[in-house]
Scaffold this motif. Structure first.
Motif, PDB file in Angstrom:
ATOM      1  N   GLY A  21       0.813  -1.208   0.000  1.00  0.00           N
ATOM      2  CA  GLY A  21       0.000   0.000   0.000  1.00  0.00           C
ATOM      3  C   GLY A  21       0.847   1.258   0.000  1.00  0.00           C
ATOM      4  N   ALA A  22       1.871   1.274   0.874  1.00  0.00           N
ATOM      5  CA  ALA A  22       2.761   2.434   0.943  1.00  0.00           C
ATOM      6  C   ALA A  22       3.546   2.592  -0.355  1.00  0.00           C
ATOM      7  CB  ALA A  22       3.713   2.290   2.128  1.00  0.00           C
ATOM      8  N   GLY A  25       1.286   4.278  -2.888  1.00  0.00           N
ATOM      9  CA  GLY A  25       1.084   5.698  -2.602  1.00  0.00           C
ATOM     10  C   GLY A  25       2.316   6.528  -2.866  1.00  0.00           C
ATOM     11  N   LEU A  26       3.497   6.045  -2.435  1.00  0.00           N
ATOM     12  CA  LEU A  26       4.735   6.807  -2.619  1.00  0.00           C
ATOM     13  C   LEU A  26       5.109   6.922  -4.094  1.00  0.00           C
ATOM     14  CD1 LEU A  26       6.835   5.366   0.355  1.00  0.00           C
ATOM     15  CD2 LEU A  26       5.910   7.684   0.155  1.00  0.00           C
ATOM     16  N   ALA A  29       2.677   9.374  -5.689  1.00  0.00           N
ATOM     17  CA  ALA A  29       2.962  10.753  -5.285  1.00  0.00           C
ATOM     18  C   ALA A  29       4.204  11.277  -5.991  1.00  0.00           C
ATOM     19  CB  ALA A  29       3.137  10.827  -3.763  1.00  0.00           C
ATOM     20  N   VAL A  47      -2.529  14.544  -4.191  1.00  0.00           N
ATOM     21  CA  VAL A  47      -2.276  13.350  -3.372  1.00  0.00           C
ATOM     22  C   VAL A  47      -3.306  13.223  -2.255  1.00  0.00           C
ATOM     23  CG1 VAL A  47      -0.622  12.209  -1.846  1.00  0.00           C
ATOM     24  CG2 VAL A  47       0.163  13.261  -3.973  1.00  0.00           C
ATOM     25  N   PHE A  51      -6.304  10.539  -2.055  1.00  0.00           N
ATOM     26  CA  PHE A  51      -6.320   9.659  -0.882  1.00  0.00           C
ATOM     27  C   PHE A  51      -7.728   9.622  -0.295  1.00  0.00           C
ATOM     28  CE2 PHE A  51      -5.929   8.641   3.584  1.00  0.00           C
ATOM     29  CZ  PHE A  51      -4.991   7.629   3.606  1.00  0.00           C
ATOM     30  N   LEU A 286      -6.794   1.454   3.918  1.00  0.00           N
ATOM     31  CA  LEU A 286      -5.559   2.191   3.640  1.00  0.00           C
ATOM     32  C   LEU A 286      -4.989   1.778   2.288  1.00  0.00           C
ATOM     33  CD1 LEU A 286      -3.523   4.235   4.760  1.00  0.00           C
ATOM     34  CD2 LEU A 286      -2.269   2.311   5.769  1.00  0.00           C
ATOM     35  N   SER A 289      -7.201   3.324  -0.419  1.00  0.00           N
ATOM     36  CA  SER A 289      -6.998   4.766  -0.592  1.00  0.00           C
ATOM     37  C   SER A 289      -5.662   5.068  -1.258  1.00  0.00           C
ATOM     38  CB  SER A 289      -7.091   5.475   0.760  1.00  0.00           C
ATOM     39  OG  SER A 289      -6.108   4.965   1.648  1.00  0.00           O
ATOM     40  N   LEU A 290      -4.604   4.341  -0.877  1.00  0.00           N
ATOM     41  CA  LEU A 290      -3.301   4.562  -1.503  1.00  0.00           C
ATOM     42  C   LEU A 290      -3.294   4.087  -2.954  1.00  0.00           C
ATOM     43  CD1 LEU A 290      -1.005   3.545   1.488  1.00  0.00           C
ATOM     44  CD2 LEU A 290      -1.305   5.836   0.544  1.00  0.00           C
ATOM     45  N   ILE A 293      -4.340   6.866  -5.250  1.00  0.00           N
ATOM     46  CA  ILE A 293      -3.282   7.787  -5.692  1.00  0.00           C
ATOM     47  C   ILE A 293      -2.562   7.209  -6.901  1.00  0.00           C
ATOM     48  CG2 ILE A 293      -1.129   8.921  -5.007  1.00  0.00           C
ATOM     49  CD1 ILE A 293      -2.133   8.803  -2.113  1.00  0.00           C
TER      50      ILE A 293
END
Length: 432
Positions: A21-22, A25-26, A29, A47, A51, A286, A289-290, A293
């Protein structure tokens, strides 16, 4: 160049151990920042907006409730009693517990509208039982994650509700009815490779030595759980409540059974149940949502539109285009959640559907089968995330076991493509 960096950054982050997930998102972004270098800070406002947009979808309101239903059914002992009843029917022996796990997951599909919630409910009972019987934890997590994917085909289904909003010609009752037969076929198809792998690798060597529950006693104890889909689906079809409201009804039904009938849930247990449901819901939402992005960066960078347009104007025949669409969605499904796939691709695919005069209900079942495959296809496999978390194993260890089950469900999708009446017979019979 930026689109290439998007995928490279995502893969590198995963390889160094960043949670999926991270990493989504990263990477998303970073791509948004690079695409808006002249007004970088204004561009980065997309972003937090996306999100929130990833979570700000009405059907997702049902997920915390459905996860809570899974926790309640686990704590109340309903899921355990359903498992005992299934074991009393099929008996003990090599490969029988995977069969029970898939069967119970299919049954709970009539209660929970969320695959991850189903994985949580079934996994809490079955993974521990399979470990006691001698099955590897990675295999147990794979079976539960794959079995829970049938949930979005067997009503109630959040995926079908989203599709019905995007495609006016497909009603929710028709989609619910259309998903029943393919959902059951998908569950049956999963049983064959699960049992075959268990016997081939001599798993579950302790299973035969475990006691077999008495049939009539287990039936009596499981009757309240067996009645749950009747109450929930019957109320929805009678128009008493919506699918989202059905999740709330299921919560109170589960609490009534656990606190009044079985008396396995005490008031002091409610905090633990709510905490478990909150933690699992946070993990699921989470990631969703990520992934929003990441999906936004894909669309704004113009990665998806040219591919979709190329398929539409490829000049291939009907089945060639359909094969390319499935290949595209399988690839995208490895990175995006089902909600994002529907929101991004369904508007683009509507002209294709209309051009070939495909039945919108049938096409919705095909897309939902693809989303079901994506729910246990690494690297972004929400069901596997939940089952691996319960089994305390890494997702990478499940790949060898997931492959044959992915192939089995893929063959069901091919069958529904070749024989559309597998999906369309029941809606027509019911008059939808």
């Amino acid at each position: 160049m930026i689109a290439t960096l998007l995928f490279v950054a995502f893969i590198v982050l995963m390889l160094v151990g960043v949670p999926i997930g991270a990493a989504l998102g990263l990477a998303g972004a970073a791509a948004i920042a690079l695409a808006n270098q002249e007004t970088q800070w204004f561009g980065l406002l997309a972003v937090p907006q996306n999100f929130y947009a990833g979570l700000g979808k009405y059907p997702l309101l049902a997920i915390p409730m459905f996860v809570l239903v899974g926790s309640i059914f686990d704590r109340s002992g309903v899921a355990l009693r359903l498992v005992n009843f299934a074991v009393a029917i099929v008996g003990r022996g090599p490969g029988m517990l995977p069969l029970v796990a898939i069967s119970v997951a299919m049954f709970l599909g009539g209660i929970s509208g969320s695959g991850p919630a189903n994985a949580a409910a079934v996994g809490a009972v079955m993974i521990a039982a399979m470990n006691r019987a001698g099955y590897p934890a990675s295999f147990s997590a794979s079976v539960v994650g794959a079995a829970a994917a049938t949930d979005i085909l067997i009503p109630p289904s959040v995926a079908f509700i989203i599709y019905s909003v995007l495609v006016p010609g497909a009603s929710v009752p028709a989609l619910f009815a259309a998903g029943m037969v393919p959902g059951v076929l998908a569950g049956i198809a999963l049983i064959f490779p699960a049992v075959w792998m268990a016997r081939k690798h001599k798993m579950g060597h302790l299973e035969s030595s475990l006691p077999r529950p008495a049939f009539w006693k287990s039936l009596r104890e499981a009757s309240w759980g067996l009645a749950a889909p009747v109450v929930i689906l019957g109320g929805m079809r009678a128009g008493w409540f919506t699918p989202t409201e059905a999740a709330v009804v299921a919560v109170f039904y589960g609490l009534f059974v656990g606190m009044v009938i079985y008396r396995t849930i005490k008031v002091r247990d409610l905090f633990i149940i709510l905490r478990e449901a909150g933690e699992l819901s946070a993990v699921i939402l989470l990631v969703v949502s990520l992934a929003g992005i990441f999906a936004f960066s894909l669309s704004t960078l113009g990665v998806i539109d040219p591919v979709a347009n190329a398929i539409v104007h490829s000049g291939l025949g009907e089945y060639g285009v359909l094969a390319l669409l499935i290949l595209l969605l399988i690839t995208v499904g490895m990175f995006l959640d089902g909600v994002s796939i529907f929101l991004i691709f369904v508007p683009l695919l509507l002209p294709v559907m209309n051009h070939y005069n495909w039945d919108p209900v049938w096409f919705g079942v095909i897309l939902t089968l693809k989303v079901a495959l994506g729910q246990f296809t690494p690297p972004l496999a929400v069901n596997l995330m939940v089952s691996c978390r319960i089994a305390n194993v890494r997702m990478e260890s499940t790949v060898r076991w997931v492959g044959p089950m992915l192939l089995a469900m893929f063959l069901v999708m091919i069958a529904v493509i070749a024989f559309p009446q597998l999906a369309l017979w029941l809606p027509k019979y019911l008059g939808y």
